[in-house]
Design an enzyme around this catalytic site. Sequence first.
Site, PDB file in Angstrom:
ATOM      1  N   HIS A 174       0.472  10.633  -1.917  1.00  0.00           N
ATOM      2  CA  HIS A 174      -0.789  10.487  -1.184  1.00  0.00           C
ATOM      3  C   HIS A 174      -1.157  11.768  -0.458  1.00  0.00           C
ATOM      4  CE1 HIS A 174      -3.758   9.220   1.764  1.00  0.00           C
ATOM      5  NE2 HIS A 174      -3.916   8.089   1.084  1.00  0.00           N
ATOM      6  N   HIS A 221       0.820  -1.210   0.000  1.00  0.00           N
ATOM      7  CA  HIS A 221       0.000   0.000   0.000  1.00  0.00           C
ATOM      8  C   HIS A 221       0.856   1.263   0.000  1.00  0.00           C
ATOM      9  CE1 HIS A 221      -2.566   3.003   2.390  1.00  0.00           C
ATOM     10  NE2 HIS A 221      -3.100   2.929   1.191  1.00  0.00           N
TER      11      HIS A 221
END
Length: 274
Positions: free
Chosen positions: A41, A5
């Site tokens: 992110h 991730h």
Amino acid sequence: WIMGHMVNAIEQVDEFLNLGANAIEFDIDFDKDGIAQITHHGIPCDCGRKCTKKAIFTEYLDNIRQVTTPDDPKFREQLVLLALDLKLQRISSAKAYRAGEDVAKKLLDHYWQRGNSKARAYILLNIPLVEDYEFIRAFKDTLKNEGYESYNDKVGINFTGNEDLDKIRDVLEILGIHKQVWRADGITSCFARGTERLKEALKKRDTPGYNYINKVYAWTLVRKSIMRRSLRLGVDGVMSNNPDRVIKVLKEKEFADKFRLATYNDNPWEKFRG
């Protein structure tokens, strides 16, 4: 499939592969006009993770092309799936089509190199909300217009926003997509999540003749107990900050004879028939 991730820095690719991942997920950030700029992110993100790691998107693609190309010095055989987490929720939905064009062209130029690359990973387009479905239309239109429609065989579609499953099906129907579809269910690792929607997705996946879900994965799992729960339900994949923990769980007696790591020979668009 064990999906590492938030693998947004180039140096993190080997880090997550060394932990046991055979797939990686990275975030694509766009400018206001829908042009893909960086893998990033941003804050907030998962508990215990640095949210600010980044790379220029095209440079990231250049590197990952090498990592997934047999005979390249950087080649890592285990990496078979790339999940592009498209941060379309940060831009206007009116720019989704432009974003789809741009990502398709950058993959053509930097990953597939318009037929000159032997990079072999499958691509999963993770779209946050169904309202941004024009991204998919643009992506496919661009491959067709550029003369590389055959790459569609390497590309799957996934909506990640935990939206109503029937609503997602309706959008896929509008787009004429009846194959190569994944479904994600999950929440940031900071919080707990129930299994109601996950069970519903798995039930639909296993329904004969239902063509809108081929694979289901749970995210973002860090606790072994939740990994075990998901495996018992029959997921196809797990997204985790800790691939090594998933590897350890898979080796446990309960799971060792039921699951194995996917390889390049496993088609990610086919339903598993156990």
